[in-house]
Structures are given as structure tokens and as C-alpha cells.
Scaffold this active site. Structure first.
Site, mmCIF file in Angstrom:
data_model
loop_
_atom_site.group_PDB
_atom_site.id
_atom_site.type_symbol
_atom_site.label_atom_id
_atom_site.label_comp_id
_atom_site.label_asym_id
_atom_site.label_seq_id
_atom_site.Cartn_x
_atom_site.Cartn_y
_atom_site.Cartn_z
ATOM 1 N N TYR A 120 0.826 -1.210 0.000
ATOM 2 C CA TYR A 120 0.000 0.000 0.000
ATOM 3 C C TYR A 120 0.863 1.264 0.000
ATOM 4 O O TYR A 120 0.365 2.351 0.299
ATOM 5 C CB TYR A 120 -0.937 0.013 1.217
ATOM 6 C CG TYR A 120 -2.108 -0.965 1.134
ATOM 7 C CD1 TYR A 120 -2.296 -1.798 0.035
ATOM 8 C CD2 TYR A 120 -3.034 -1.038 2.168
ATOM 9 C CE1 TYR A 120 -3.360 -2.684 -0.021
ATOM 10 C CE2 TYR A 120 -4.112 -1.924 2.120
ATOM 11 C CZ TYR A 120 -4.274 -2.739 1.022
ATOM 12 O OH TYR A 120 -5.336 -3.603 0.982
ATOM 13 N N LYS A 167 4.880 -14.106 4.715
ATOM 14 C CA LYS A 167 4.985 -15.046 3.612
ATOM 15 C C LYS A 167 6.443 -15.013 3.130
ATOM 16 O O LYS A 167 6.737 -14.851 1.943
ATOM 17 C CB LYS A 167 3.991 -14.629 2.503
ATOM 18 C CG LYS A 167 3.806 -15.633 1.397
ATOM 19 C CD LYS A 167 2.932 -16.801 1.738
ATOM 20 C CE LYS A 167 2.871 -17.750 0.551
ATOM 21 N NZ LYS A 167 2.378 -19.091 0.866
ATOM 22 N N ASP A 199 -1.089 -17.429 4.474
ATOM 23 C CA ASP A 199 -2.142 -18.206 3.809
ATOM 24 C C ASP A 199 -2.633 -19.333 4.727
ATOM 25 O O ASP A 199 -3.830 -19.571 4.864
ATOM 26 C CB ASP A 199 -1.685 -18.733 2.441
ATOM 27 C CG ASP A 199 -0.327 -19.408 2.471
ATOM 28 O OD1 ASP A 199 0.358 -19.325 3.517
ATOM 29 O OD2 ASP A 199 0.058 -20.016 1.457
ATOM 30 N N ASP A 223 -5.194 -6.204 6.377
ATOM 31 C CA ASP A 223 -6.455 -5.739 5.800
ATOM 32 C C ASP A 223 -7.347 -6.942 5.488
ATOM 33 O O ASP A 223 -8.522 -7.003 5.884
ATOM 34 C CB ASP A 223 -6.132 -4.944 4.520
ATOM 35 C CG ASP A 223 -7.302 -4.117 4.037
ATOM 36 O OD1 ASP A 223 -8.333 -4.089 4.725
ATOM 37 O OD2 ASP A 223 -7.184 -3.510 2.959
ATOM 38 N N ASP A 227 -10.802 -8.641 7.775
ATOM 39 C CA ASP A 227 -12.155 -8.846 7.220
ATOM 40 C C ASP A 227 -12.580 -10.302 7.393
ATOM 41 O O ASP A 227 -13.755 -10.599 7.668
ATOM 42 C CB ASP A 227 -12.198 -8.481 5.725
ATOM 43 C CG ASP A 227 -12.516 -7.005 5.490
ATOM 44 O OD1 ASP A 227 -12.153 -6.183 6.354
ATOM 45 O OD2 ASP A 227 -13.121 -6.673 4.454
#
Ligand code: NAI
Ligand code: MG
Length: 326
Positions: A120, A167, A199, A223, A227
Site C-alpha cells: 500500500y 509469507k 495463507d 487488511d 475482514d
């Protein structure tokens, strides 16, 4: 002493839930002064910058900022606003509440999300008609600052460890740097860490969320995974967040402007009101913060509840019930 709050409703349900949070903050025994400022799609629609300089300046000067939600211009509004308050961490707690149907009632965790860089950082390019690239930025400085916050966060809560999500098996350079920097700071501060590939974490969270407490993540992973956690606890209407910097902070629900329900008066104000409770913690009013959380909990348990939680209440009736609970 008066605490100056800049309130930015934004678009859609942002403009419906933010007034609820202000009502709650006006009801607690803390001296706040509110200044309203504009940002979002409706400002861009007038041909102006969706985040006007005046709003940016007010945010950079206030003791704290309350933000509702923006719509399509969200990236142009919230990313620079988080930067304007100097925030380096986005704190996103996800827990369940009695009376609310949850996929995983045992969920009670918090994401500490890096808030300034990663994917980002804003370095996207179109190199040719059919080729685009994105540059991912990871610095020791930002990773260490996040880690220091995480160490303080767990110590203040009598915990002795946190989880690092990454990761680094694939993004060896960037996530390798992130993981190493966070682990190094934790080791220096005597805080234990464990690591999980992001993951695999997505799956673990769905199967066994109770195994996690505090999860430190790079920007995008935080982010997405927050959610996912919202889905475990009953939806986005319940998730508050705090963007914390060294001198000031911004508080906002995790959800967006919800155009599908905007204007119908049924937005769940809980996420916004719980964000206001995080603001109360931040300005060192823990009793008021706890009172607000308790009032939200009581309302979620006894109703009224908004339709996202299966009820037939409205933003107004839920806000009134929370106020009565206070
Ligand atoms: P969203 O969070 O606005 O909505 C997702 C779903 O959750 C919708 O069905 C919505 O009705 C429901 N929902 C969200 N908050 C709720 C609440 N308080 N009460 C009841 N139901 C609620 O995310 P979506 O649909 O992906 O994005 C809509 C717009 O919001 C987009 O323009 C997006 O750019 C923007 N957005 C802005 C954010 C911000 O300002 N920080 C964050 C996420 C999205
Ligand atoms: Mg999001």
C-alpha cells in the site's frame, strides 16, 4: 483539558454512524470539542480533491480524528489521513458478543497491522499497454516501530507473546526483512513470538481462532485477515479500529460506506461506537471506554439489533439503546 476531535463522516453510512459515535462521546464525562471536516466521493463529485487540504491540516493538528467511511475515493482519503496523523499501526480487534450469532464464538483476537508501507506504499506503475507493476516497500524502521508497539501492547495486557504473520518463504527479501525485524525487537524486549505463513493462517483462523491472541501483520495481510475475522464474529458492523501514531491517532470502523444499505437508516453503529471507545482508551479515559463497551455489549445482547445481525432495529434505535445503557 479539552480534547480536540476532528470528525470526518465521509460517504454513505459513514455519515450515519459517525453522529452516533459523537452522541456517545458527548454522553460520557470527558471534555471533547468536535470540529467536522469533509472528505470523500461527495467532495470529489464537486470536482474537488476528495481529501481537501483543509481537512488534512485539521487532522494533522487535532488530538484525535474520528472517521466514518469513504466510498470509491477511499484510497485517496483514508491512506493520506492515516499518514496525516502519523499513524504506523492499525489496531483491529475482533471478538464475539453474547446474543450475536457468530461462525466462531470463541474468536477473541487483535490484528496489529503495519500501516505505512508494504503493497500500500503507492508505487504502482503501468509500464506498457499490457504490463503493470507494483513495488512493495518494507523497511527495518517501520517493522521495528510496529514490533515495539506490539511488545508494549502485549505487556500492558499481561500477555507474553504474539504471532508474526508473513509469507517469507516466497517474498524472502521483503517479508524476510519484516519477520526478522519484528522477531529481533521482540527478542530484545523479552517477548516471545511464533510465526505463521499468512495463507495457512487464513485457514487456521477459520478452524481454530481460539489459538490466536495478538497477530502482527504486514499491511495488506492485516487488511484481508481482519475482514476474514469480521466474518467469524458476526460481520463488519462489529469491527472497530485505531490508527496510532506517536502524537495523534485516527479511529474508524473497519467497514466501508456500504452503498447497498446507505440512506436506509439500518447501518449498525456498533463498529463506529466501539472505535470511539478505542479513542477513549487512547486519551487515557479507560473507565469511560469500558462503560461504552459495556453499553454496546448490553445492547447487542438484549437488542434492538440492526438487520446485519438478524434484527429489525435501526441505527437510531440501537444508538438510543446504547445511550440508555450508558
Ligand atoms: P463495505 O464495508 O462498505 O460493505 C460490505 C458489506 O458489509 C455490505 O453488504 C454492507 O452492507 C455490510 N456492512 C458494512 N458495514 C456495515 C454496518 N455498519 N452495518 C451493516 N452492514 C454493514 O465494503 P464494500 O462493499 O467492499 O465497499 C463499499 C465502498 O466502501 C467501496 O466504495 C469501497 O471503496 C469503500 N470502502 C471504504 C473503506 C474506508 O473508508 N475505510 C473501507 C472499505 C471499503
Ligand atoms: Mg479493508
Amino acid at each position: 483539558m479539552t480534547t480536540d476531535i476532528v470528525a470526518i463522516p465521509g460517504d454513505g453510512i459513514g455519515g450515519e454512524v459517525l453522529p452516533a459515535a459523537i452522541k456517545i462521546l458527548e454522553a460520557v464525562d470527558v471534555d471533547f470539542e468536535f470540529t467536522e471536516a469533509e472528505a470523500g466521493d461527495h467532495v470529489a463529485a464537486e470536482g474537488r480533491d476528495p481529501l481537501p487540504q483543509a481537512t488534512r491540516d485539521l487532522a494533522a493538528d487535532a488530538d484525535a480524528v474520528l472517521f466514518g467511511a469513504a466510498g470509491e475515493t477511499a484510497a485517496d482519503v483514508i491512506l493520506p489521513l492515516r499518514a496525516a496523523v502519523g499513524s504506523f499501526v492499525n489496531v483491529r480487534p475482533a471478538r464475539t458478543y453474547p446474543g450475536v450469532d457468530a461462525v466462531k464464538p470463541e474468536t477473541d483476537l487483535v490484528f496489529l497491522r503495519e500501516n505505512t508501507e508494504g503493497v500500500y506504499a503507492g508505487h504502482e506503475d503501468r509500464l506498457s499497454e499490457n504490463l503493470s507493476t507494483l513495488t512493495r516497500v518494507v523497511t527495518d524502521e517501520a517493522s521495528e516501530q510496529l514490533a515495539e508497539y506490539a511488545c508494549e501492547y502485549v505487556s500492558e495486557r499481561d500477555m507474553d507473546s504474539f504471532t508474526i504473520a508473513h509469507k517469507a518463504n516466497v517474498m524472502r527479501e521483503t517479508d524476510g526483512r519484516f519477520r526478522d525485524a519484528v522477531a529481533r525487537v521482540a527478542a530484545e524486549k523479552g517477548v516471545e513470538t511464533d510465526e505463521v505463513l499468512m495463507d495457512a493462517l487464513a485457514m487456521h483462523l477459520i478452524l481454530r481462532p481460539e489459538e490466536y491472541d495478538v497477530i502482527v501483520t504486514p499491511n495488506l495481510a492485516g487488511d484481508v485477515l481482519s475482514d476474514l475475522a469480521a466474518g467469524l464474529v458476526g460481520g463488519l458492523g462489529l469491527l472497530p479500529s485505531a490508527n496510532i501514531g506517536p502524537k495523534r491517532a485516527l479511529f474508524e470502523p473497519v467497514h466501508g460506506s456500504a452503498p447497498d444499505i446507505a440512506g436506509t437508516g439500518i447501518a449498525n453503529p456498533s463498529a463506529m461506537v466501539l472505535s470511539a471507545a478505542m479513542l477513549l482508551d487512547y486519551v487515557d479515559e479507560p473507565v469511560a471506554a469500558e462503560n461504552v463497551r459495556t453499553a454496546v455489549e448490553k445492547t447487542l445482547k438484549s437488542g434492538p439489533r440492526t438487520p446485519d445481525l438478524g434484527g429489525d432495529g435501526s441505527t437510531e434505535s440501537v444508538t438510543t439503546a446504547i445511550l440508555e445503557g450508558l
